[in-house]
Design an enzyme around this catalytic site. Structure first.
Site, PDB file in Angstrom:
ATOM      1  N   GLU A  77       0.802  -1.228   0.000  1.00  0.00           N
ATOM      2  CA  GLU A  77       0.000   0.000   0.000  1.00  0.00           C
ATOM      3  C   GLU A  77       0.826   1.265   0.000  1.00  0.00           C
ATOM      4  O   GLU A  77       0.844   2.017   0.976  1.00  0.00           O
ATOM      5  CB  GLU A  77      -0.911   0.030   1.232  1.00  0.00           C
ATOM      6  CG  GLU A  77      -2.122  -0.825   1.091  1.00  0.00           C
ATOM      7  CD  GLU A  77      -3.138  -0.596   2.200  1.00  0.00           C
ATOM      8  OE1 GLU A  77      -3.016   0.384   2.957  1.00  0.00           O
ATOM      9  OE2 GLU A  77      -4.051  -1.416   2.290  1.00  0.00           O
TER      10      GLU A  77
ATOM     11  N   GLU B 110      -5.954  -8.433   1.161  1.00  0.00           N
ATOM     12  CA  GLU B 110      -6.524  -8.059   2.461  1.00  0.00           C
ATOM     13  C   GLU B 110      -7.995  -7.751   2.307  1.00  0.00           C
ATOM     14  O   GLU B 110      -8.392  -6.987   1.424  1.00  0.00           O
ATOM     15  CB  GLU B 110      -5.869  -6.781   3.018  1.00  0.00           C
ATOM     16  CG  GLU B 110      -4.451  -6.929   3.454  1.00  0.00           C
ATOM     17  CD  GLU B 110      -3.896  -5.649   4.094  1.00  0.00           C
ATOM     18  OE1 GLU B 110      -4.693  -4.795   4.534  1.00  0.00           O
ATOM     19  OE2 GLU B 110      -2.666  -5.526   4.136  1.00  0.00           O
TER      20      GLU B 110
HETATM   21  C1  GCB Z   1      -4.598  -2.056   5.389  1.00  0.00           C
HETATM   22  C2  GCB Z   1      -3.160  -2.250   5.740  1.00  0.00           C
HETATM   23  C3  GCB Z   1      -2.977  -3.031   7.024  1.00  0.00           C
HETATM   24  C4  GCB Z   1      -3.993  -2.563   8.066  1.00  0.00           C
HETATM   25  C5  GCB Z   1      -5.390  -2.813   7.531  1.00  0.00           C
HETATM   26  C6  GCB Z   1      -6.479  -2.346   8.514  1.00  0.00           C
HETATM   27  O1  GCB Z   1      -4.952  -1.808   4.274  1.00  0.00           O
HETATM   28  O2  GCB Z   1      -2.412  -2.844   4.705  1.00  0.00           O
HETATM   29  O3  GCB Z   1      -1.664  -2.844   7.472  1.00  0.00           O
HETATM   30  O4  GCB Z   1      -3.797  -3.198   9.299  1.00  0.00           O
HETATM   31  O5  GCB Z   1      -5.551  -2.101   6.335  1.00  0.00           O
HETATM   32  O6  GCB Z   1      -6.898  -3.134   9.338  1.00  0.00           O
HETATM   33  O7  GCB Z   1      -6.856  -1.184   8.448  1.00  0.00           O
END
Ligand code: GCB
Length: 592
Positions: free
Chosen positions: A400, A488
């Site tokens: 990201e 994710e």
């Molecule tokens: C994301 C990130 C990750 C965060 C996640 C969140 O996009 O890559 O590091 O922990 O969101 O839970 O907001």
């Protein structure tokens, strides 16, 4: 630099255990070592004591311990090997600085000065700095400007969502090798050619005076040798018929490399395991050993109560057992390189790994030339350390980044070019939260999307979240024609919170959202995988949407299942047309 190993020519002695700890002075390694402050190695510091005395003071810390060298033959070259110190380390021996290393997750080695001889008490001190900046990887202390988006205003000031743990969080070893000559670098490239014919290419470097190198795989009755020229050697060839390394069928072969002097005497040797497999991107598919595979699994963190990132063996074994229980076949080392023993275990269990560099949330409003230099070094150190692991099937050079920014493309052109130059055998995955508006997509072979419909957008709206997911994925597919996976998605859930109908923060909501999104994504022919965010709850900086950390784990921080973990277990154990056999059937077989 090769990881510590004890064999007929090498000796590795652990320096793990309790080290003295002090706040460091302005520079150097002076510190007021009081007897009640100790730091266990390996471990992070932040969860050991009841007050955050170094964190609040924003000071560097200093580690100290004493040791003696054993009286083994004197023609040995001694060094100190650190598996990982976060974020920056300066190593001092008997009051003299002997080495330093920046970035927290890859190993480094520091030679001991000649004055260090058996029978003398030797003092090692390590100054550890956790202060991140615009120049570091990852970045930090961007002064909570708000340009950090969702992470503005948090403490500590980091533009990412995990705790920046401090400390010597991987093992430390004293290593002895022959003074005359040593194997210094071994880059193996085992490949599978035409069905089941294995091939090994080995490029390496030697320190000191050596004549030749020999490489053998006893089980295959294969051996090959080459001369050493200007400290370098190349050898390799076809090794004959092999069994492929595969998901849940982790066939490994032991390989030995020997270094030979002009008189024909073996002066050094090193053992590794190798696996033969092929990995390639064909159209929208990822092919392992010629067969299309679908990745199921998790984004993870190295994070556990008390030890922070220094969990080591027991937590790693537990995590693999839980991943097998859910039926996952893969994980990503989000958002930094994990301890090498994690990859060893992935090799032994037949689990696929997306190995990630520690570059997370690169923000081009703040980057400097040094950010890029450090990032390139991170990629080099990651690939140098992990390239021989069959489990590592692709590299992620960052998570990201602000890749809609005008500076993103030229920056990532350099980073991806370096990764490809170092390893032409593995595809690169770009992990983005910007969907089709990411300007760097064409630099990658695969794209991983991080997206949170039903959580950060459309909260509580499960059906609309599914439609939004499909809209984003289809939009991405219009501009990127290779394989796409979800790297994710998920929802926070506090274990023990229940709600019907399913509402945010409850176990029911998390389970239902993940299942709906995954079922919808799988129906799209160009999707080749699904990773949940996250495997387990984890610590973050303090920020109002975080309740003692991020609760998107489908396991709690102490590794017990939430409802979503049970749901995934059913979903992933449904027939997977891409699996070689039941992917979990062979986990924890006698090879362990
Ligand atoms: C994301 C990130 C990750 C965060 C996640 C969140 O996009 O890559 O590091 O922990 O969101 O839970 O907001």
């Amino acid at each position: 630099m090769l990881p510590p190993q004890t064999n007929a020519h090498r000796l590795a002695l652990s320096l793990d255990g309790l080290w003295d700890l002090a706040l460091a002075g302005a520079q150097g390694v002076s510190g007021d070592f009081v007897t009640d402050r100790v730091a266990p190695v390996p471990s992070a510091l932040e969860e050991l004591y009841c007050e955050a005395w170094w964190l609040d003071a924003e000071r560097d810390v200093c580690y100290r311990r004493f040791f003696e060298l054993p009286a083994i033959p004197t023609d040995r070259r001694w060094s100190l090997w650190f598996g990982g110190v976060s974020y920056r380390a300066e190593v001092w021996i008997d009051g003299v600085k002997v080495g330093e290393h920046e970035t927290g997750h890859t190993p480094f080695e520091v030679p001991l000065p000649a004055s260090c001889r058996p029978g003398r008490r030797i003092e090692v001190r390590v100054r550890v700095t956790q202060t991140l900046s615009a120049d570091t990887v990852p970045m930090g202390n961007l002064m909570n400007t708000g340009a950090n988006g969702q992470f503005a205003g948090q403490y500590p000031d980091v533009p990412f969502d995990f705790f920046p743990f401090t400390g010597i969080h991987r093992s430390v070893h004293l290593v002895a090798v022959a003074e005359q000559a040593q194997l210094a670098k071994l880059d193996f490239e085992p490949t599978l050619r035409t069905a089941n014919i294995g091939h090994i290419a080995l490029a390496g470097r030697v320190r000191g005076n050596a004549h030749a190198v020999e490489c053998r795989v006893a089980e295959l009755g294969w051996a090959c040798s080459a001369g050493v020229e200007d400290g370098a050697f190349h050898l390799g060839g076809e090794v004959g018929t092999v069994e492929a390394w595969d998901i849940g069928q982790p066939r490994l072969y032991d390989v030995e490399v020997r270094l030979i002097d002009a008189a024909g005497v073996v002066v050094d040797s090193y053992q590794r395991h190798l696996g033969f497999r092929s990995i390639e991107v064909v159209g929208t598919q990822l092919k392992l050993n010629g067969r299309a595979v679908r990745l199921t699994g998790f984004g993870k963190h190295e994070d556990f109560a008390v030890v922070g990132r220094g969990g080591g063996g027991a937590v790693t074994v537990r995590d693999f057992a839980l991943m097998a229980w859910t039926g996952a076949n893969s994980f990503r080392t989000s958002h930094y390189p994990y301890a090498e023993e994690t990859l060893d275990l992935a090799d032994r269990l037949g689990v696929l790994v997306i190995a990630e560099a520690p570059a997370v949330s690169i923000n081009f409003e703040f980057t400097t030339e040094r950010t890029l230099e450090t990032h390139l070094r991170c990629v080099e150190e990651l690939i140098a350390r992990d390239r021989h692991h069959p489990s590592v099937i692709m590299w992620s050079v960052a998570n990201e980044s602000l890749s809609t920014h005008a500076k993103a493309r030229p920056y990532f052109r350099q980073v991806t070019a370096r990764a490809r130059e170092l390893d032409g055998t593995r595809p690169l995955i770009g992990v983005t939260c910007h969907g089709a508006s990411d300007t760097t997509l064409d630099l990658y072979d695969l794209v991983g999307v991080n997206l949170y419909p039903g959580w950060y957008e459309l909260p509580g709206l499960l059906a609309q979240a599914e439609d939004r997911l499909e809209e984003i994925l289809r939009g991405l597919h219009e501009v990127f024609h290779g394989p796409i996976m979800i790297t994710e998605t998920g929802a926070d859930a506090v274990a023990g919170f229940h709600s019907l109908p399913a509402r945010q923060w409850s176990e029911e909501y998390q389970a239902e959202l993940i299942e709906r999104l995954f079922r919808r994504a799988r129906a799209l022919p160009f999707m080749m995988g699904e990773h949940v965010w996250n495997f387990a709850d984890f610590a973050t900086a303090q920020n109002f949407p975080r309740a003692l950390g991020n609760r998107k784990g489908v396991f709690t921080r102490d590794r017990q299942p939430k409802l979503a973990a049970h749901r995934l277990r059913s979903w992933w154990h449904e027939a997977d047309e891409t699996a070689p056999t039941d992917p979990t059937a062979k986990l924890f077989t006698p090879t362990l």
